[in-house]
Enzyme design. Structure first.
Site, PDB file in Angstrom:
ATOM      1  N   CYS A  88     -17.022   0.457 -20.975  1.00 12.55           N
ATOM      2  CA  CYS A  88     -18.523   0.153 -20.820  1.00 12.55           C
ATOM      3  C   CYS A  88     -18.874  -1.233 -21.374  1.00 12.55           C
ATOM      4  O   CYS A  88     -19.920  -1.896 -20.676  1.00 12.55           O
ATOM      5  CB  CYS A  88     -19.356   1.392 -21.196  1.00 12.55           C
ATOM      6  SG  CYS A  88     -18.594   3.069 -20.533  1.00 12.55           S
ATOM      7  N   CYS A 109     -18.307  -3.716 -18.779  1.00 13.57           N
ATOM      8  CA  CYS A 109     -18.478  -3.431 -17.387  1.00 13.57           C
ATOM      9  C   CYS A 109     -19.761  -4.217 -16.862  1.00 13.57           C
ATOM     10  O   CYS A 109     -20.749  -4.253 -17.533  1.00 13.57           O
ATOM     11  CB  CYS A 109     -18.807  -1.852 -17.506  1.00 13.57           C
ATOM     12  SG  CYS A 109     -19.141  -1.666 -15.554  1.00 13.57           S
ATOM     13  N   CYS A 156     -13.504   0.709 -15.584  1.00  7.91           N
ATOM     14  CA  CYS A 156     -14.220   2.091 -15.311  1.00  7.91           C
ATOM     15  C   CYS A 156     -12.863   2.969 -15.331  1.00  7.91           C
ATOM     16  O   CYS A 156     -12.875   3.690 -14.203  1.00  7.91           O
ATOM     17  CB  CYS A 156     -14.956   2.473 -14.340  1.00  7.91           C
ATOM     18  SG  CYS A 156     -16.011   3.615 -14.274  1.00  7.91           S
ATOM     19  N   GLU A 207       0.821  -1.009   0.153  1.00  7.62           N
ATOM     20  CA  GLU A 207       0.171   0.055   0.030  1.00  7.62           C
ATOM     21  C   GLU A 207       0.922   1.416   0.214  1.00  7.62           C
ATOM     22  O   GLU A 207       0.454   2.228  -0.692  1.00  7.62           O
ATOM     23  CB  GLU A 207      -0.994  -0.096   1.210  1.00  7.62           C
ATOM     24  CG  GLU A 207      -1.995  -1.206   1.243  1.00  7.62           C
ATOM     25  CD  GLU A 207      -2.905  -1.012  -0.215  1.00  7.62           C
ATOM     26  OE1 GLU A 207      -2.913  -0.130  -0.928  1.00  7.62           O
ATOM     27  OE2 GLU A 207      -3.546  -1.899  -0.400  1.00  7.62           O
ATOM     28  N   CYS A 241     -25.479   1.797 -14.447  1.00  7.87           N
ATOM     29  CA  CYS A 241     -24.633   3.096 -14.432  1.00  7.87           C
ATOM     30  C   CYS A 241     -25.233   4.313 -14.729  1.00  7.87           C
ATOM     31  O   CYS A 241     -25.920   4.327 -15.733  1.00  7.87           O
ATOM     32  CB  CYS A 241     -23.443   2.818 -15.475  1.00  7.87           C
ATOM     33  SG  CYS A 241     -22.315   4.222 -15.264  1.00  7.87           S
TER      34      CYS A 241
END
Length: 260
Positions: A168, A171, A161, A5, A177
């Site tokens: 899309c 997606c 995205c 991280e 959406c």
DNA sequence: AACCCGTGGCA
DNA sequence: TTGCCAAGGGT
């Protein structure tokens, strides 16, 4: 997870992976890292960028040895107290490493929420309070489901995205959406401020100085550095701020990475 | 809140 | 070439 991280802050996975592998092999525990000189952490960071992160990670390792028996703490407030650990990193570790139920919001999540939920093409300027509240309202109740949802939102934003050319047609939530339903409207209010130009910036000069320091174990004299940047005043400023950050140390023979 | 902090890929 | 963007955080 904590190391990854740190490395992933403003840095793409593809660039992090090899550095992370080498880092974890070399320093598998906080105590291992804390026992090494900060200079070695900065060198192992290599060209991941924002070398302060390497220094903060080293300091966080020391803090974990001192305060948490060499373990990564589980509580949000304890994580947030570590240097270089902010709202994203603390929640990512708590949620993904320990399975705690917390909203985790990164740049991908922000974009997914902006589009799928709010119907905007771009997220507005980041606001930790607002972003966490938005994610919190979407988060499943069960711990395990919440963990999956956090990871899924990030992954969707990172792979489908995406900022530039969202896929899309691939997606999984295209049918729900709001942005798609509204016909992909363009600019919706204020955008995040533009990044400052890098070429010719102090950041570039700092990066060049750090590259020189990483490349050798000997002190680097000010005169040697003169060749890497024509503007002496800017070079001095870069050196001064690096010293202020603890990334460089002034000795009799020149500049070095921090030995301790 | 606004600005600073590296480096690299991509259109 | 230039601008945008990237699993953010500190001040």
């Amino acid at each position: 997870m904590l190391v990854s991280e740190f490395m992933l802050q403003q840095t793409q996975v593809a660039r992090v992976t090899p550095r992370w592998e080498a880092w974890i092999r070399r320093w598998p525990t906080p105590a291992d890292l804390a026992a090494a000189p900060p200079a070695e952490a900065v060198r192992a960071w290599d060209r991941l960028g924002y070398p302060r992160r390497a220094l903060w990670l080293h300091r966080a390792a020391s803090a974990m040895v001192e305060r948490h028996g060499g373990e990564v703490p589980r509580e949000l407030d304890e994580l947030l107290a570590l240097p270089g650990v902010g709202p994203y990193t603390a929640r990512a570790v708590a949620a993904f490493a320990f399975g705690e139920r917390h909203p985790v919001v990164d740049t991908n999540t922000r974009r997914v929420i902006a589009r799928a939920v709010l119907g905007h093409g771009h997220p507005g300027p980041p606001s930790t309070t607002r972003d966490l509240a938005a994610m919190s309202s979407l988060l499943p109740v069960a711990d395990a489901a919440a963990r999956t949802f956090n990871a899924a939102a990030m992954e969707l934003g990172a792979t489908v995205c995406v900022a530039r050319a969202p896929a899309c047609d691939r997606c999984p939530i295209a049918a729900q959406c709001a942005w798609r339903a509204a016909g992909y409207p363009d600019h919706e209010g204020p955008r995040a401020p533009r990044q400052a130009r890098f070429e010719g910036s102090d950041r570039q000069v700092r990066g060049l100085v750090m590259r020189e320091l990483r490349a050798t174990h000997r002190p680097v004299a000010r005169g040697e550095l003169a060749s890497i940047w024509p503007d002496a005043e800017q070079l001095d400023r870069a050196i001064e701020t690096l010293v202020g950050d603890g990334l460089a140390v002034v000795g009799d023979d020149g500049l070095t990475l921090p030995a301790a």
